[in-house]
Design an enzyme around this catalytic site. Structure first.
Site, PDB file in Angstrom:
ATOM      1  N   CYS A   5      -0.377   1.512   7.098  1.00  0.00           N
ATOM      2  CA  CYS A   5      -0.910   1.700   5.755  1.00  0.00           C
ATOM      3  C   CYS A   5      -2.235   2.446   5.773  1.00  0.00           C
ATOM      4  O   CYS A   5      -2.513   3.267   4.895  1.00  0.00           O
ATOM      5  CB  CYS A   5      -1.046   0.355   5.055  1.00  0.00           C
TER       6      CYS A   5
ATOM      7  N   GLU B 283       0.819  -1.207   0.000  1.00  0.00           N
ATOM      8  CA  GLU B 283       0.000   0.000   0.000  1.00  0.00           C
ATOM      9  C   GLU B 283       0.860   1.268   0.000  1.00  0.00           C
ATOM     10  O   GLU B 283       0.600   2.208  -0.757  1.00  0.00           O
ATOM     11  CB  GLU B 283      -0.919   0.040   1.225  1.00  0.00           C
TER      12      GLU B 283
END
Length: 142
Positions: A79, A48
């Site tokens: 993330c 991510e």
């Protein structure tokens, strides 16, 4: 999600935890990445985060307004916070992560009063395939 699942499979083949991420603006893929922590020796190189960095560079701006993050595993707290700071409009993930997730499990970043931006979140897309990739990967290492 199909592309993210393919990236996760590629990560597994490279010895990385099988997580893939794609960022789209409408139907257009802006950036994609897979976990690269082991290969880059960077503990922040989650799929991510790598995809968010690439999307910001591709768009020439730090905010990804209107974009969607597609990821094969529920984002961890790091993330999720990065997605919030990037102002992603939505997150679509495959498998839940009861142990390390930070969206619907664990820290629940978007539920905190200190979270300034909360993307729309929906899970379970491609869940069976993503979970199988993870089980196979970790099962081979036990």
């Amino acid at each position: 999600m199909r592309r993210a699942l393919d990236l996760a499979a590629d990560a597994a083949a490279a010895g990385e935890v099988p997580v893939g991420a794609v960022i789209t603006d409408g139907e257009t893929i802006i950036a994609e990445a897979s976990n690269a922590m082991r290969g880059s020796l960077d503990p922040t190189a989650h799929a991510e985060v790598v995809a968010i960095r690439a999307a910001a560079l591709a768009l020439g701006q730090p905010r990804l307004d209107g974009c969607t993050l597609w990821v094969t595993l529920e984002p961890c707290a790091m993330c999720a916070a990065a997605a919030s700071l990037a102002r992603l409009a939505s997150i679509r993930f495959a498998a839940e992560d009861p142990k390390g997730g930070g969206v619907i499990h664990g820290a629940r970043i978007f539920a905190q009063s200190t979270c300034h931006h909360r993307p729309d979140v929906f899970g379970g897309i491609g869940e069976a395939e993503a979970a199988q990739l993870l089980r196979r990967f970790f099962g081979a290492r036990r």
